[in-house]
Design a protein around this motif. Structure first.
Motif, short mmCIF file in Angstrom:
data_model
loop_
_atom_site.label_atom_id
_atom_site.label_comp_id
_atom_site.label_asym_id
_atom_site.label_seq_id
_atom_site.Cartn_x
_atom_site.Cartn_y
_atom_site.Cartn_z
N MET A 1 0.72 6.36 -1.20
CA MET A 1 1.52 5.41 -0.46
C MET A 1 1.10 4.00 -0.89
O MET A 1 -0.08 3.69 -0.94
N LYS A 2 2.06 3.18 -1.17
CA LYS A 2 1.79 1.82 -1.61
C LYS A 2 1.25 0.97 -0.46
O LYS A 2 1.52 1.24 0.71
N LYS A 3 0.50 -0.05 -0.82
CA LYS A 3 -0.15 -0.92 0.15
C LYS A 3 0.85 -1.52 1.14
O LYS A 3 0.60 -1.55 2.34
N ARG A 4 1.98 -1.99 0.66
CA ARG A 4 2.99 -2.60 1.52
C ARG A 4 3.47 -1.63 2.59
O ARG A 4 3.62 -1.97 3.75
N LEU A 5 3.67 -0.39 2.19
CA LEU A 5 4.12 0.64 3.13
C LEU A 5 3.00 1.02 4.10
O LEU A 5 3.25 1.21 5.30
N ARG A 6 1.77 1.10 3.62
CA ARG A 6 0.63 1.39 4.51
C ARG A 6 0.52 0.32 5.58
O ARG A 6 0.26 0.61 6.75
#
Length: 120
Positions: A1-6
């Motif tokens: 999961m990408k940082k922005r989504l996390r």
């Protein structure tokens, strides 16, 4: 999961960890005393430390809620918890209280869904 989504989903390093708190009273409080207690808690124990609180209770049955960390923090600070504990210990109307270990407020289970174990 990408940082922005996390971050958007409050996952991993962006999980918000707060605590549950509850208190029982030494006696049935009238509505004025109960309001004074609640207002004092919000002003002196929560807002004084830039924390967030959600909860409530009943003058005869006790009081409980959840304390969230300061805006921008992901975990409640130990010194903030000590401040809240000290405030509750000083209150003559508090018979006992309990503060949980920090838990994930978005995806975790409230530890108080189990049996209470008063602290003081």
């Amino acid at each position: 999961m990408k940082k922005r989504l996390r971050k958007k989903l409050h996952r991993v390093e962006f999980a918000v960890r707060g605590v549950s708190v509850r208190a029982s009273f030494t006696r049935h409080l009238d509505s004025t005393e109960f309001d004074r207690f609640t207002d004092g808690f919000i002003e002196e124990a929560i807002e004084a430390r830039a924390l967030w609180f959600g909860g409530g209770g009943h003058p005869a049955k006790g009081w409980e809620g959840v304390i969230e960390p300061r805006t921008g923090d992901t975990t409640i600070r130990q010194e903030d918890l000590e401040w809240v504990r000290a405030w509750l210990r000083e209150r003559t109307e508090v018979d006992s209280f309990e503060i949980s270990e920090p838990w994930d407020l978005w995806y975790g289970k409230n530890p108080f869904d189990e049996e209470p174990q008063p602290e003081a």
